[in-house]
Design a protein around this motif. Structure first.
Motif, short mmCIF file in Angstrom:
data_model
loop_
_atom_site.label_atom_id
_atom_site.label_comp_id
_atom_site.label_asym_id
_atom_site.label_seq_id
_atom_site.Cartn_x
_atom_site.Cartn_y
_atom_site.Cartn_z
N ALA A 1 1.18 9.25 -6.03
CA ALA A 1 1.72 10.60 -5.82
C ALA A 1 2.64 10.99 -6.97
O ALA A 1 2.61 12.13 -7.45
CB ALA A 1 2.46 10.67 -4.50
N ALA A 2 3.45 10.03 -7.44
CA ALA A 2 4.34 10.30 -8.56
C ALA A 2 3.54 10.57 -9.83
O ALA A 2 3.88 11.47 -10.61
CB ALA A 2 5.29 9.13 -8.77
N GLU A 3 2.47 9.81 -10.05
CA GLU A 3 1.61 10.03 -11.22
C GLU A 3 0.95 11.40 -11.17
O GLU A 3 0.85 12.10 -12.18
CB GLU A 3 0.56 8.93 -11.32
CG GLU A 3 1.10 7.58 -11.75
CD GLU A 3 0.04 6.49 -11.71
OE1 GLU A 3 -1.11 6.78 -11.30
OE2 GLU A 3 0.37 5.37 -12.09
N GLU A 4 0.48 11.79 -9.98
CA GLU A 4 -0.16 13.09 -9.83
C GLU A 4 0.83 14.23 -10.09
O GLU A 4 0.51 15.20 -10.77
CB GLU A 4 -0.77 13.24 -8.44
CG GLU A 4 -2.01 12.41 -8.23
CD GLU A 4 -2.55 12.51 -6.82
OE1 GLU A 4 -2.00 13.30 -6.01
OE2 GLU A 4 -3.52 11.81 -6.50
N SER A 5 2.04 14.10 -9.56
CA SER A 5 3.03 15.15 -9.79
C SER A 5 3.45 15.19 -11.25
O SER A 5 3.68 16.26 -11.82
CB SER A 5 4.25 14.97 -8.89
OG SER A 5 4.96 13.79 -9.25
N SER A 6 3.51 14.02 -11.89
CA SER A 6 3.83 13.96 -13.31
C SER A 6 2.72 14.62 -14.13
O SER A 6 2.99 15.38 -15.06
CB SER A 6 4.00 12.51 -13.74
OG SER A 6 4.16 12.42 -15.13
N ALA A 7 1.48 14.35 -13.77
CA ALA A 7 0.35 14.96 -14.48
C ALA A 7 0.34 16.47 -14.29
O ALA A 7 0.05 17.22 -15.23
CB ALA A 7 -0.96 14.36 -13.99
N ALA B 1 2.86 5.87 -3.12
CA ALA B 1 3.99 6.58 -3.70
C ALA B 1 3.84 6.66 -5.22
O ALA B 1 4.14 7.68 -5.84
CB ALA B 1 5.29 5.89 -3.33
N LYS B 2 3.35 5.58 -5.81
CA LYS B 2 3.15 5.55 -7.26
C LYS B 2 2.07 6.55 -7.67
O LYS B 2 2.22 7.28 -8.65
CB LYS B 2 2.76 4.13 -7.69
CG LYS B 2 2.65 3.95 -9.17
CD LYS B 2 2.32 2.51 -9.51
CE LYS B 2 2.17 2.34 -11.01
NZ LYS B 2 1.81 0.96 -11.36
N SER C 1 0.83 -1.20 0.00
CA SER C 1 0.00 0.00 0.00
C SER C 1 0.87 1.26 0.00
O SER C 1 0.50 2.27 -0.61
CB SER C 1 -0.95 0.01 1.19
OG SER C 1 -0.22 0.06 2.40
N GLU C 2 2.01 1.21 0.64
CA GLU C 2 2.93 2.36 0.62
C GLU C 2 3.45 2.59 -0.78
O GLU C 2 3.56 3.73 -1.24
CB GLU C 2 4.08 2.14 1.60
CG GLU C 2 3.68 2.24 3.05
CD GLU C 2 4.86 1.97 3.99
OE1 GLU C 2 6.02 2.05 3.54
OE2 GLU C 2 4.60 1.69 5.16
#
Length: 138
Positions: A83-89, A80-81, A75-76
């Motif tokens: 959050a990375a996708e959101e920042s990438s978007a 993290a994945k 789940s961690e």
């Protein structure tokens, strides 16, 4: 200065302004290059507004509720994945907005460059006209 002289000066400047307007309308503003630059500017403005609305709509869209906190590594990693996708978007959206703004600014600069010759020439003509009328009526 008599009223006749004032009227003559006003009429002279009116005639010169009218002639300059007609001249530059024919020489600059009715040409294909100017028309194309204006249409590119309008398309860039529409595209920029559309991209900004899309980004604002995506930013204001509700994000999914976070899952209950659990201590598993899976789940961690998933969090993290995400959050990375959101920042990438977000960075992609920012780049898209920046690209649209740059395109709009380039188109605006092209249109402004077409305006500079008529404005400069008209300023020079009125400077000369002012000197002529000044010497004539002084």
């Amino acid at each position: 200065m008599p009223a006749d002289d004032i009227i003559r000066i006003a009429m002279t400047s009116t005639v010169v302004q009218s002639l300059l307007c007609v001249l530059f309308q024919k020489l600059v503003y009715e040409k294909e290059g100017y028309q194309r630059a204006c249409s590119q500017l309008e398309r860039a403005r529409i595209r920029r507004d559309k991209v900004k609305k899309q980004v604002e709509a995506a930013a204001s869209a509700p994000s999914p509720a976070p899952a209950p906190a659990s201590k598993s590594k899976k789940s961690e990693r998933e969090r993290a994945k995400k959050a990375a996708e959101e920042s990438s978007a977000q960075s992609k959206a920012a780049k898209k907005v920046q690209r649209a703004d740059d395109e709009f600014n380039e188109a605006a600069a092209r249109v402004a460059s077409k305006h500079s010759l008529p404005k400069f020439a008209s300023s020079i003509v009125f400077l000369i006209l002012g000197r002529i009328l000044g010497t004539e009526y002084s």
